[in-house]
Design an enzyme around this catalytic site. Structure first.
Site, mmCIF file in Angstrom:
data_model
loop_
_atom_site.group_PDB
_atom_site.id
_atom_site.type_symbol
_atom_site.label_atom_id
_atom_site.label_comp_id
_atom_site.label_asym_id
_atom_site.label_seq_id
_atom_site.Cartn_x
_atom_site.Cartn_y
_atom_site.Cartn_z
ATOM 1 N N TRP A 47 -11.315 12.605 -3.680
ATOM 2 C CA TRP A 47 -10.068 13.144 -4.212
ATOM 3 C C TRP A 47 -10.311 13.594 -5.661
ATOM 4 C CZ3 TRP A 47 -6.019 10.007 -7.096
ATOM 5 C CH2 TRP A 47 -4.849 10.758 -7.301
ATOM 6 N N ASP A 104 -9.418 2.376 -2.512
ATOM 7 C CA ASP A 104 -8.254 3.228 -2.675
ATOM 8 C C ASP A 104 -7.612 3.338 -1.292
ATOM 9 O OD1 ASP A 104 -6.364 5.173 -3.013
ATOM 10 O OD2 ASP A 104 -7.703 6.647 -3.929
ATOM 11 N N LYS A 161 2.542 8.232 1.154
ATOM 12 C CA LYS A 161 2.410 8.864 2.476
ATOM 13 C C LYS A 161 3.012 8.000 3.572
ATOM 14 C CE LYS A 161 -0.416 10.972 -0.200
ATOM 15 N NZ LYS A 161 -1.128 12.153 -0.460
HETATM 16 N N1 PGU Z 1 -5.832 8.423 -3.585
HETATM 17 C C1 PGU Z 1 -6.076 9.357 -2.668
HETATM 18 C C2 PGU Z 1 -7.309 9.262 -1.853
HETATM 19 C C3 PGU Z 1 -5.158 10.391 -2.482
HETATM 20 O O1 PGU Z 1 -5.415 11.315 -1.557
HETATM 21 C C4 PGU Z 1 -3.997 10.463 -3.269
HETATM 22 C C5 PGU Z 1 -3.006 11.582 -3.118
HETATM 23 C C6 PGU Z 1 -3.785 9.439 -4.193
HETATM 24 C C7 PGU Z 1 -4.721 8.433 -4.332
HETATM 25 C C8 PGU Z 1 -2.593 9.370 -5.094
HETATM 26 O O2 PGU Z 1 -1.394 9.400 -4.490
HETATM 27 P P1 PGU Z 1 -0.067 8.889 -5.171
HETATM 28 O O3 PGU Z 1 0.923 9.953 -4.939
HETATM 29 O O4 PGU Z 1 -0.337 8.667 -6.625
HETATM 30 O O5 PGU Z 1 0.235 7.621 -4.470
HETATM 31 N N2 PGU Z 1 -3.545 12.820 -2.791
HETATM 32 C C9 PGU Z 1 -2.738 13.867 -2.211
HETATM 33 C C10 PGU Z 1 -1.470 14.162 -2.980
HETATM 34 C C11 PGU Z 1 -1.505 15.153 -4.079
HETATM 35 C C12 PGU Z 1 -2.303 14.689 -5.270
HETATM 36 O O6 PGU Z 1 -3.397 15.178 -5.430
HETATM 37 O O7 PGU Z 1 -1.804 13.801 -6.010
HETATM 38 C C13 PGU Z 1 -3.634 15.073 -1.979
HETATM 39 O O8 PGU Z 1 -3.127 16.115 -1.566
HETATM 40 O O9 PGU Z 1 -4.855 14.938 -2.137
#
Ligand code: PGU
Length: 438
Positions: free
Chosen positions: A167, A248, A284
């Site tokens: 990510w 995570d 999510k």
């Molecule tokens: N860790 C991972 C692996 C994730 O994919 C995401 C969110 C988070 C943590 C953080 O999510 P929180 O909203 O802080 O609980 N990834 C999504 C959402 C958009 C973003 O980048 O924040 C994504 O599209 O990759």
């Protein structure tokens, strides 16, 4: 200020293109539109993930499709508020005894206990032995950041290994927390699967004690997870080298539709009695994206250490945001503590996971029907919210320009943004991209 000082200052300011002070003006420098204190700033680029939504919002096309951000959409392409969340909110609103006082620095106690139970399991020995400290944080990101800051201050080894790829926010979060970020091999583009040998080699040569960031399930962006046997090998290697696991967990329940199955990797590491950190997000799996609700748990060797760890976490949190918000955590606690609402949640969660899986099959079938060149079986094999398509950045740009389909430039698509009505449009775009573009 004397009159000669004033005239010298006036000359200097005129030289700099700024109006000089009049005899009646005060001693401070006047501000001027021509000279902002920030005029040296360059325009920063949009975020690689959240910026996709910014570009999408600007596109007037009626057929536009946002497959960038990992956010669940219904078959109608609309955001979903879970029915059980509406119920919990109604219950909270009706309860006149609820007030808006500050929460403690570590958040809502009930939420923390229930969150630990959700990820570690109801019968977890670590919980029973009071070896876990859990603090409510601002969703997954906030939990990772608090964990990173804590490690940066109190852990002897400030190197964190993150998977390649991962990510996009991970390296930024941990670098700003004061850790030195390195990568370990994870994905093999040739097989579109796990580079397990590379992973073992890189963790095998990591300095003893290094922190290792692991995606608990539904790896983002690749959708590729280790098997349970591979997790076991990773665990053995990490424990033998004293590497510190930092999980995570942003997608518990989204990978398989089952909350316990998706927590297996974490539970395996806790079962051996060793220490680890876990960042949980309810963005999510409960659809609480904007409520910013999550938790950081640190599993320690003893209850005594856990108590001292918690006292230090409070010192990390207090100057950052003082204490976390009350609403989202109250929703989560209401759902997790009530058997009936918990069951309703698991059904709704499974329905979201199943819809995503069904989209994988529909997209695969649509490409197959078009005779699109290439092996697309990874669309079905990958897990969780995303498919890592293998499309390159030119092909992605082509799909955005010609088909108004928005996705991250690494070729990741959010399957949760797709529906039966839009799958044909996406398949047409992919077909055109691989046959005509890049
Ligand atoms: N860790 C991972 C692996 C994730 O994919 C995401 C969110 C988070 C943590 C953080 O999510 P929180 O909203 O802080 O609980 N990834 C999504 C959402 C958009 C973003 O980048 O924040 C994504 O599209 O990759």
């Amino acid at each position: 200020m004397g009159s000669s000082d004033r005239s010298r200052l006036g000359a200097l300011l005129r030289h700099l293109g700024v109006e000089g002070p009049t005899s009646s003006s005060i001693s401070a420098f006047p501000t001027s539109a021509a000279h902002s204190a920030f005029s040296h700033l360059l325009q920063a680029p949009e975020d690689p993930i959240l910026g996709v939504t910014v570009a999408f919002n600007k596109d007037p096309s009626p057929v536009k499709l946002n497959l960038g951000v990992g956010a669940y959409r219904t078959e109608e392409g609309k955001p979903l508020v879970l029915n059980v969340v509406r119920r919990a909110e109604q219950q909270l609103v009706n309860d006149r005894s609820r007030v808006k006082e500050y929460l403690p620095i570590v958040g809502l106690a009930e939420f923390n206990k229930l969150s630990a139970k959700l990820i570690f399991g109801a019968d977890s020995p670590a919980i029973r032995e009071n070896r876990v400290t859990t603090v409510q944080c601002l969703s997954g990101t906030g939990s990772l950041r608090v964990g990173g800051e804590f490690l940066g201050r109190h852990y002897h080894q400030r190197i964190i290994y993150i998977p390649l790829p991962t990510w996009g926010n991970h390296p930024k979060v941990f670098t700003l927390a004061g850790l030195s970020v390195k990568t370990y091999r994870y994905y093999d583009p040739a097989t579109r699967g796990l580079n397990f040998q590379g992973l073992l080699e890189d963790l095998g040569t990591a300095p003893s004690g290094a922190i290792v960031l692991l995606h608990a399930c539904a790896h983002n962006p690749t959708g590729v997870d280790p098997t349970l046997e591979q997790w076991e090998q990773i665990r053995q290697l990490m424990r033998s080298k004293g590497l510190l696991p930092f999980f995570d967990s942003a997608y518990q329940g989204f990978a398989s539709g089952n909350l316990d199955a998706d927590a297996q990797s974490v539970r395996m590491f806790v079962a051996d009695g060793g220490e680890c950190l876990v960042a949980q997000s309810y963005a999510k799996n409960m659809g609480l994206y904007g409520e910013r609700v999550g938790a950081l748990s640190i599993v320690c060797n003893t209850a005594d250490v856990a108590g001292r760890v918690e006292s230090q976490l409070k010192l990390v949190i207090r100057p950052m945001y003082s204490n976390p918000p009350i609403h989202g955590a109250s929703i989560v606690a209401a759902i997790l503590k009530d058997r009936d609402m918990y069951n309703e949640w698991t059904i709704e969660l499974k329905a979201m996971a199943d819809r995503i899986i069904s989209m994988r099959h529909q997209l695969f079938d649509a490409l197959h029907a078009r005779g699109t060149p290439g092996d697309w079986s990874h669309i079905i094999k990958q897990i969780g919210m995303f498919t890592f398509t293998g499309l390159n950045s030119e092909q992605v740009a082509f799909m955005t320009k010609e088909f108004h389909i928005y996705m991250t430039s690494d070729g990741r698509i959010s399957m949760a943004g797709l529906s039966s009505t839009t799958v044909a449009h996406l398949a047409d775009a992919i077909h055109a991209a691989v046959t005509h573009a890049g």
